[in-house]
Design a protein around this motif. Structure first.
Motif: not given
Length: 285
Positions: A103-123
């Motif tokens: 009940d504490k949160y309404d959403a979760y934010r995750f780091p996304r790892r791009n396997l092509v460009t290497g972009d990280y953490p792109d939340y």
């Protein structure tokens, strides 16, 4: 038990959809897929094989509209949103049930790892309580959930960015669409005409010998790394201008796929862009 719905929006994703659903089907209770009515491949057939609730929707220049249609057709207490070329790392998939029992949160934010460009953490905010928010913006859409109700985790989404492996024509059309929607949203001043003009300006650069292109990439990377550039705004601006008008647009369009020569330097381009892209946002004073 808290019910979890998977939401996806799809257009011509038969190459990715089966693998995506295979990896996530056991972790969710419901699959809701909005398919662009312009889709020409087997995406709808594949989705139905997994028992998905399929909604065909016309395109009105808005990714957010299609994502909200998926929400409206979901019955889960929580919603997980994925693209067809994304997957959850095993640790995140195994943690879904514990994350939504709160009940504490309404959403979760995750780091996304791009396997092509290497972009990280792109939340990316991709797991949220149904009814807590809606998607906004035509492109690069986001959820309008208050930040204090969003929890940032260190559990990862994997992004394969498969559109970069499609035909040059599809890549070009995709990028032109994004430029148009970005301008409509006020996210950029670059419209289709200027974008196409800049692409055409690349022809001279791309016609250089492969060795010279690689040499220029390396030179640009080395120059961008030099600390003294930050103390010399004029020189710094010249380097950034060079980067924007060559490497950034080459990377953005994946134009190396249009000719075997470009394909040969693909790894070098990706490595360069992954290392140097962040320099575009450095201050020039």
């Amino acid at each position: 038990m808290t019910k979890l719905s998977l939401n996806m929006i799809v257009k011509d994703e038969e190459d990715n959809l089966k693998e995506c659903l295979d990896k996530i089907k056991e972790a969710v209770d419901e699959i809701v897929i909005v398919i662009d009515s312009r889709t020409k491949d087997r995406s709808e057939e594949i989705a139905k094989q997994y028992g998905a609730k399929v909604i065909k929707a016309d395109w009105h220049d808005s990714f957010a509209e299609h994502r909200n249609i998926a929400i409206d057709n979901s019955t889960g207490d929580w919603i997980l949103c994925l693209d067809a070329d994304e997957e959850l790392e095993p640790k995140l998939k195994d943690s879904l049930r514990s994350l939504i029992e709160t009940d504490k949160y309404d959403a979760y934010r995750f780091p996304r790892r791009n396997l092509v460009t290497g972009d990280y953490p792109d939340y990316q905010t991709r797991l949220f309580r149904r009814g807590s928010g809606r998607w906004v913006r035509r492109v690069h859409e986001v959820l309008n959930i208050p930040p204090e109700r969003v929890c940032t985790t260190n559990l990862h989404i994997i992004h394969k960015q498969s559109w970069m492996r499609k035909s040059p024509q599809i890549q070009y059309e995709r990028n032109m669409l994004y430029r148009r929607l970005e301008k409509m949203e006020g996210l950029t001043n670059i419209g289709e005409d200027e974008f196409e003009e800049r692409v055409n300006e690349l022809s001279e650069f791309l016609n250089k010998p492969k060795e010279e292109i690689i040499s220029l990439l390396v030179q640009g990377q080395n120059l961008l790394k030099q600390e003294w550039l930050e103390k010399n705004p004029k020189t710094y601006d010249e380097i950034i201008d060079f980067y924007q008008n060559t490497i950034n647009y080459l990377f953005d369009l994946s134009m190396w796929h249009m000719d075997p020569k470009y394909k040969e330097i693909e790894d070098e381009v990706i490595r360069f862009c992954a290392v140097s892209y962040t320099h575009l946002t450095l201050p020039t004073n």
